[in-house]
Design a protein around this motif. Structure first.
Motif, PDB file in Angstrom:
ATOM      1  N   LYS A   1       0.868  -1.290   0.089  1.00  0.00           N
ATOM      2  CA  LYS A   1       0.000   0.176   0.003  1.00  0.00           C
ATOM      3  C   LYS A   1       0.823   1.166  -0.101  1.00  0.00           C
ATOM      4  O   LYS A   1       0.572   2.131  -0.584  1.00  0.00           O
ATOM      5  N   LEU A   2       1.882   1.287   0.662  1.00  0.00           N
ATOM      6  CA  LEU A   2       2.940   2.295   0.602  1.00  0.00           C
ATOM      7  C   LEU A   2       3.457   2.787  -0.570  1.00  0.00           C
ATOM      8  O   LEU A   2       3.530   3.660  -1.141  1.00  0.00           O
ATOM      9  N   MET A   3       3.830   1.470  -1.223  1.00  0.00           N
ATOM     10  CA  MET A   3       4.461   1.598  -2.505  1.00  0.00           C
ATOM     11  C   MET A   3       3.642   2.060  -3.436  1.00  0.00           C
ATOM     12  O   MET A   3       3.819   2.574  -4.588  1.00  0.00           O
ATOM     13  N   SER A   4       2.292   1.467  -3.588  1.00  0.00           N
ATOM     14  CA  SER A   4       1.559   1.983  -4.547  1.00  0.00           C
ATOM     15  C   SER A   4       0.816   3.528  -4.499  1.00  0.00           C
ATOM     16  O   SER A   4       0.114   3.900  -5.215  1.00  0.00           O
ATOM     17  N   GLY A   5       0.904   3.946  -3.325  1.00  0.00           N
ATOM     18  CA  GLY A   5       0.358   5.393  -3.346  1.00  0.00           C
ATOM     19  C   GLY A   5      -0.838   5.152  -2.369  1.00  0.00           C
ATOM     20  O   GLY A   5      -1.406   6.485  -2.300  1.00  0.00           O
ATOM     21  N   GLU A   6      -1.522   4.192  -2.036  1.00  0.00           N
ATOM     22  CA  GLU A   6      -2.847   4.201  -1.491  1.00  0.00           C
ATOM     23  C   GLU A   6      -2.696   4.584  -0.033  1.00  0.00           C
ATOM     24  O   GLU A   6      -3.682   5.191   0.601  1.00  0.00           O
ATOM     25  N   PHE A   7      -1.637   4.622   0.502  1.00  0.00           N
ATOM     26  CA  PHE A   7      -1.447   4.862   1.748  1.00  0.00           C
ATOM     27  C   PHE A   7      -0.356   6.026   1.921  1.00  0.00           C
ATOM     28  O   PHE A   7       0.879   6.269   1.491  1.00  0.00           O
ATOM     29  N   SER A   8      -0.821   7.195   2.312  1.00  0.00           N
ATOM     30  CA  SER A   8       0.074   8.288   2.470  1.00  0.00           C
ATOM     31  C   SER A   8      -0.245   8.984   3.797  1.00  0.00           C
ATOM     32  O   SER A   8      -1.384   9.092   4.140  1.00  0.00           O
ATOM     33  N   ILE A   9       0.621   9.748   4.467  1.00  0.00           N
ATOM     34  CA  ILE A   9       0.416  10.623   5.479  1.00  0.00           C
ATOM     35  C   ILE A   9       0.654  11.856   5.221  1.00  0.00           C
ATOM     36  O   ILE A   9       1.326  12.519   4.692  1.00  0.00           O
ATOM     37  N   ARG A  10      -0.588  12.541   5.184  1.00  0.00           N
ATOM     38  CA  ARG A  10      -0.893  13.885   5.092  1.00  0.00           C
ATOM     39  C   ARG A  10      -1.759  14.641   6.213  1.00  0.00           C
ATOM     40  O   ARG A  10      -2.818  14.074   6.465  1.00  0.00           O
ATOM     41  N   PHE A  11      -1.403  15.583   6.741  1.00  0.00           N
ATOM     42  CA  PHE A  11      -2.044  15.933   8.082  1.00  0.00           C
ATOM     43  C   PHE A  11      -3.062  16.999   7.692  1.00  0.00           C
ATOM     44  O   PHE A  11      -3.866  17.264   8.323  1.00  0.00           O
ATOM     45  N   ASP A  12      -3.053  17.609   6.581  1.00  0.00           N
ATOM     46  CA  ASP A  12      -3.741  18.687   6.028  1.00  0.00           C
ATOM     47  C   ASP A  12      -4.821  18.192   5.037  1.00  0.00           C
ATOM     48  O   ASP A  12      -5.700  18.944   4.748  1.00  0.00           O
ATOM     49  N   ALA A  13      -5.061  16.809   4.819  1.00  0.00           N
ATOM     50  CA  ALA A  13      -5.974  16.500   4.001  1.00  0.00           C
ATOM     51  C   ALA A  13      -7.190  16.134   4.640  1.00  0.00           C
ATOM     52  O   ALA A  13      -7.569  15.776   5.629  1.00  0.00           O
ATOM     53  N   PRO A  14      -8.425  16.492   3.628  1.00  0.00           N
ATOM     54  CA  PRO A  14      -9.508  16.311   4.266  1.00  0.00           C
ATOM     55  C   PRO A  14     -10.077  14.847   4.299  1.00  0.00           C
ATOM     56  O   PRO A  14      -9.166  14.087   3.908  1.00  0.00           O
ATOM     57  N   ARG A  15     -10.704  14.458   5.504  1.00  0.00           N
ATOM     58  CA  ARG A  15     -11.150  13.012   5.569  1.00  0.00           C
ATOM     59  C   ARG A  15     -12.063  12.322   4.575  1.00  0.00           C
ATOM     60  O   ARG A  15     -12.619  13.066   3.822  1.00  0.00           O
ATOM     61  N   PRO A  16     -11.812  10.961   4.293  1.00  0.00           N
ATOM     62  CA  PRO A  16     -12.506  10.373   3.132  1.00  0.00           C
ATOM     63  C   PRO A  16     -13.942  10.503   3.701  1.00  0.00           C
ATOM     64  O   PRO A  16     -14.303  10.351   4.748  1.00  0.00           O
TER      65      PRO A  16
END
Length: 90
Positions: A55-70
């Protein structure tokens, strides 16, 4: 000397050996089961680690603190629905 003094009250040797074999079997079984439990735990841990890395390599998992909630994580309360708001920009 009386007749009771001549009796041998010790346990027979065969029973003692049987207890020792049983104890050895229980110890061996405990070691084997502990090894199996460690192998299963390690296998599951590696599966989890591989899944996380994928998931980390495919970009599904990323850490962004300013991103809106899904949408799936937003509160589903009783009341008027409000549109999801993104981060404020000046």
């Amino acid at each position: 000397m009386e007749l009771d003094d001549l009796d041998d009250y010790r346990q027979p040797v065969s029973r003692k050996l049987e207890k020792q074999r049983s104890l050895a079997f229980q110890i061996a079984l405990g070691i084997w089961l502990g090894g199996v439990a460690l192998m299963i735990t390690g296998f599951l841990f590696h599966l989890l680690l591989i899944s996380f890395a994928g998931k980390l390599m495919s970009g599904e998992f990323s850490i962004r603190f300013d991103a809106p909630r899904p949408q799936s994580e937003q509160f589903q309360g009783h009341g008027p629905e409000q549109p999801a708001q993104g981060p404020r920009r000046n």
